[in-house]
Enzyme design. Structure first.
Site, short mmCIF file in Angstrom:
data_model
loop_
_atom_site.label_atom_id
_atom_site.label_comp_id
_atom_site.label_asym_id
_atom_site.label_seq_id
_atom_site.Cartn_x
_atom_site.Cartn_y
_atom_site.Cartn_z
N ALA B 38 0.86 -1.18 0.00
CA ALA B 38 0.00 0.00 0.00
C ALA B 38 0.89 1.23 0.00
CB ALA B 38 -0.93 -0.01 1.21
N ASN B 39 0.32 2.39 0.25
CA ASN B 39 1.11 3.61 0.33
C ASN B 39 0.47 4.56 1.34
OD1 ASN B 39 -0.71 5.61 -1.07
ND2 ASN B 39 -0.52 4.06 -2.67
N ARG B 40 1.17 5.65 1.63
CA ARG B 40 0.81 6.50 2.75
C ARG B 40 -0.32 7.49 2.48
NH1 ARG B 40 4.46 5.64 6.71
NH2 ARG B 40 6.26 4.44 6.01
#
Lengths: 232, 232
Positions: B38-40
């Site tokens: 995933a990412n932030r």
């Protein structure tokens, strides 16, 4: 909630004087500054266990990976991201009477972590992510020596197949005292959900609990811990 | 909030009759049943844009990856996990007058996805994660033909270095009308934070906005969209 917190701090519960550390939630392993590897752990079970131990009077530190549920009241919360940060947070708080490792710690971290965001370039082949083993928090705590070894170390096994076989193997390999095994296959709804079906393994064998809410699992586990420590 | 929702539905704002699709949040690409990449991205900027367009009277569909912020009121929300799911959700809702791609879509998905949880085995080398390109949602929408091509397609560029260079390159390559460029380096606090500093690039050049709250960025962008559609 404030009242509950004050109550638990003033309580003369069976775990008064007992120092507990609980890990909870997922860890995040950075791929680059914006991307990471994580897992579906919600932290609900670990947070509930920390609360249940505090409700019995224990002095609890909850070491939590990134979750979207609220911090429990009446106990200390330490927020971390990666497995290494979680290990350091736990280790720096030892000794403790009981450590419950309920977090879904990443087995591996990223070996080829980038300091800038990886760019997709037309024509370039996609990058591969190389992994390297993370330190094993449960094993590190279980095999700590002398006064740093907690009286009771409880690990969790989250599996999608061969649950009992993997859990028994984990109990033997890690050197912990109990393994709480739960099936996190997609159909079960355990990861992220509110209910859980667990089996508690120790050197005496297996205790299988019926399906119940995660808070009920937490209460039963906290009571079992109090009993094991001769406090109930 | 209920009142705000009713108000926006009854409103005769400048974007009344305009159909908008906004993507927001990260995507999750599964490694196995429990782990994912995933990412932030928090979804705060995309959600705020969806709300701002609805406040001007647009009929908005928000297509959101997994976020921990609440659903905005007064518009339709479609929840997705992966980039492929996000593309399908957007595509099935075309035609639209305006599409804002604010989601931080994973460039790559996992090529060697496992159907059971990958086990760490003592002595085994760690697995590697092989990646393969995801479909490009922004480019797919921008290059859609005939009535499926929105009047206005807005993309986002989140970069940690060479921001304007990468953003200008993205504008040229993707075929979209505007790129909103923002710096998401660690020090900026943009990912997850409440403020943003953006630059809006189009064929006429660059408009740099001062640092402001994400809701303010959203309002200004919604007004700019209304103007571009000849609605303000």
């Amino acid at each position: 909630e404030i009242l509950a917190a004050i109550e638990s701090q003033l309580s003369d519960g069976p775990l008064k004087g007992v120092k507990a550390i609980v890990t909870s939630g997922p860890t995040r392993e950075a791929i680059d500054p914006v991307r990471f590897i994580a897992n579906r752990s919600s932290g609900k079970q670990g947070h509930a266990i920390a609360s249940a131990l505090a409700a019995l009077g224990a002095e609890v530190t909850l070491v939590s990976g990134p979750v979207s549920i609220p911090d429990p009241t009446g106990l200390a919360v330490v927020k971390v991201e990666s497995a290494v940060q979680m290990l350091n947070a736990v280790r720096s708080r030892l000794p403790a009477h009981v450590v419950v490792c309920a977090a879904a710690v990443a087995d591996w971290t990223v070996a080829n972590r980038a300091t800038e965001k990886r760019k997709k370039k037309v024509g370039d082949p996609p990058p591969t992510i190389e992994l390297t083993p993370n330190p094993d928090i449960l094993m590190t705590v279980s095999k700590a020596e002398g006064p740093l070894r907690p009286t009771l170390v409880v690990g969790f096994a989250a599996e999608t197949e061969k649950l009992m076989e993997h859990a028994a193997d984990k109990l033997a390999r890690k050197g912990c005292d109990w393994i709480v095994a739960n099936d996190v296959s997609e159909g079960t709804g355990t990861f992220g959900g509110d209910a859980n079906t667990v089996h508690v393994l120790d050197s005496d064998g297996v205790e299988s609990w019926p399906a119940m809410g995660k808070e009920e699992v937490a209460r039963k586990l906290a009571e079992r811990i109090a009993k094991a420590l001769g406090k109930a």
